[in-house]
Design a protein around this motif. Structure first.
Motif, mmCIF file in Angstrom:
data_model
loop_
_atom_site.group_PDB
_atom_site.id
_atom_site.type_symbol
_atom_site.label_atom_id
_atom_site.label_comp_id
_atom_site.label_asym_id
_atom_site.label_seq_id
_atom_site.Cartn_x
_atom_site.Cartn_y
_atom_site.Cartn_z
ATOM 1 N N LYS A 70 0.928 -1.029 -0.153
ATOM 2 C CA LYS A 70 0.063 -0.040 0.117
ATOM 3 C C LYS A 70 0.913 1.097 -0.103
ATOM 4 C CE LYS A 70 -2.146 -1.096 3.759
ATOM 5 N NZ LYS A 70 -3.226 -1.094 4.765
ATOM 6 N N GLY A 71 0.491 2.155 -0.744
ATOM 7 C CA GLY A 71 1.102 3.476 -0.765
ATOM 8 C C GLY A 71 0.568 4.541 0.109
ATOM 9 N N PRO A 72 1.193 5.697 0.434
ATOM 10 C CA PRO A 72 0.725 6.756 1.336
ATOM 11 C C PRO A 72 -0.690 7.355 1.087
ATOM 12 C CG PRO A 72 2.304 7.483 0.049
ATOM 13 C CD PRO A 72 2.217 6.217 -0.386
ATOM 14 N N ALA A 73 -1.452 7.408 1.999
ATOM 15 C CA ALA A 73 -2.389 8.124 1.723
ATOM 16 C C ALA A 73 -2.446 9.617 1.305
ATOM 17 C CB ALA A 73 -3.609 8.234 2.757
ATOM 18 N N PHE A 74 -2.995 10.249 0.400
ATOM 19 C CA PHE A 74 -2.779 11.790 0.211
ATOM 20 C C PHE A 74 -4.184 12.424 -0.307
ATOM 21 C CE2 PHE A 74 -2.043 9.491 -3.941
ATOM 22 C CZ PHE A 74 -2.639 10.107 -4.826
ATOM 23 N N LYS A 75 -4.112 13.692 -0.101
ATOM 24 C CA LYS A 75 -5.459 14.439 -0.363
ATOM 25 C C LYS A 75 -4.899 15.742 -1.071
ATOM 26 C CE LYS A 75 -9.763 16.589 1.022
ATOM 27 N NZ LYS A 75 -10.748 15.433 0.712
ATOM 28 N N THR A 76 -5.219 15.867 -2.305
ATOM 29 C CA THR A 76 -5.018 17.177 -2.977
ATOM 30 C C THR A 76 -6.152 17.673 -3.828
ATOM 31 O OG1 THR A 76 -4.319 15.996 -5.371
ATOM 32 C CG2 THR A 76 -2.509 16.231 -3.531
ATOM 33 N N ALA A 122 -6.960 14.944 -6.579
ATOM 34 C CA ALA A 122 -6.955 13.339 -6.312
ATOM 35 C C ALA A 122 -7.087 13.328 -4.772
ATOM 36 C CB ALA A 122 -5.996 12.696 -7.055
ATOM 37 N N THR A 123 -7.547 12.160 -4.393
ATOM 38 C CA THR A 123 -7.492 11.487 -3.051
ATOM 39 C C THR A 123 -7.470 9.956 -3.061
ATOM 40 O OG1 THR A 123 -9.169 13.231 -2.340
ATOM 41 C CG2 THR A 123 -8.767 11.508 -0.918
ATOM 42 N N ALA A 124 -6.368 9.535 -2.197
ATOM 43 C CA ALA A 124 -5.991 8.041 -2.005
ATOM 44 C C ALA A 124 -6.495 7.628 -0.991
ATOM 45 C CB ALA A 124 -4.447 8.056 -2.396
ATOM 46 N N TYR A 125 -7.146 6.628 -1.061
ATOM 47 C CA TYR A 125 -7.550 5.817 0.061
ATOM 48 C C TYR A 125 -6.710 4.209 0.102
ATOM 49 C CZ TYR A 125 -11.381 9.342 0.185
ATOM 50 O OH TYR A 125 -11.913 10.241 -0.040
ATOM 51 N N PRO A 126 -5.655 4.217 0.887
ATOM 52 C CA PRO A 126 -4.700 2.707 0.407
ATOM 53 C C PRO A 126 -5.354 1.755 0.980
ATOM 54 C CG PRO A 126 -3.529 4.744 1.970
ATOM 55 C CD PRO A 126 -4.883 5.232 1.511
ATOM 56 N N ASP A 127 -6.079 2.065 2.124
ATOM 57 C CA ASP A 127 -6.853 0.649 2.708
ATOM 58 C C ASP A 127 -7.563 0.147 1.852
ATOM 59 O OD1 ASP A 127 -5.336 0.869 5.185
ATOM 60 O OD2 ASP A 127 -6.625 2.192 6.149
ATOM 61 N N CYS A 128 -8.472 0.779 0.945
ATOM 62 C CA CYS A 128 -9.350 0.324 0.008
ATOM 63 C C CYS A 128 -8.891 0.276 -1.372
ATOM 64 C CB CYS A 128 -10.519 1.407 -0.020
ATOM 65 S SG CYS A 128 -11.520 1.755 1.383
ATOM 66 N N ARG A 129 -7.375 0.491 -1.545
ATOM 67 C CA ARG A 129 -6.785 0.644 -3.010
ATOM 68 C C ARG A 129 -7.339 1.201 -3.790
ATOM 69 N NH1 ARG A 129 -2.958 -3.958 -2.617
ATOM 70 N NH2 ARG A 129 -2.799 -4.947 -0.873
ATOM 71 N N LEU A 130 -7.827 2.573 -3.481
ATOM 72 C CA LEU A 130 -8.697 3.412 -4.481
ATOM 73 C C LEU A 130 -7.961 4.728 -4.524
ATOM 74 C CD1 LEU A 130 -11.511 3.528 -5.715
ATOM 75 C CD2 LEU A 130 -12.177 4.550 -3.470
#
Length: 92
Positions: free
Chosen positions: A2-8, A11-19
């Motif tokens: 899993k990569g790090p979570a980020f919010k810009t 884009a927003t990443a939810y690594p626990d959901c791989r989304l």
């Protein structure tokens, strides 16, 4: 992995959901905008090129540093003024 979570803004990443949720369309142009927005503060990006099948897009950006680059391929020249990728030599 899993990569790090980020919010810009784009884009927003939810690594626990791989989304990753994006506000930009998933075209090569949209990917350039998203990647540049994520990495512009961490890297000195001069040019980004994305290809997907027959689609391709490229964008050049103003850099913070003054780096001599090869006019043919855009790779940074070494100390002798030679491109390590294509062998171009800078004229003195």
């Amino acid at each position: 992995m899993k990569g790090p979570a980020f919010k810009t803004e784009l884009a927003t990443a939810y690594p626990d959901c791989r989304l990753v949720v994006t506000k930009e369309t998933s075209t090569v142009e949209g990917m350039i905008k998203i990647v540049y927005d994520l990495l512009k503060d961490k890297l000195n990006i001069a040019k980004i090129t994305f290809t997907s099948g027959v689609n391709a897009a490229s964008a050049e950006f103003v850099t913070k540093n003054d780096i001599d680059r090869c006019p043919l391929c855009g790779v940074a020249l070494n100390e002798e003024g030679v491109c390590p990728k294509c062998g171009y030599r800078k004229k003195k």
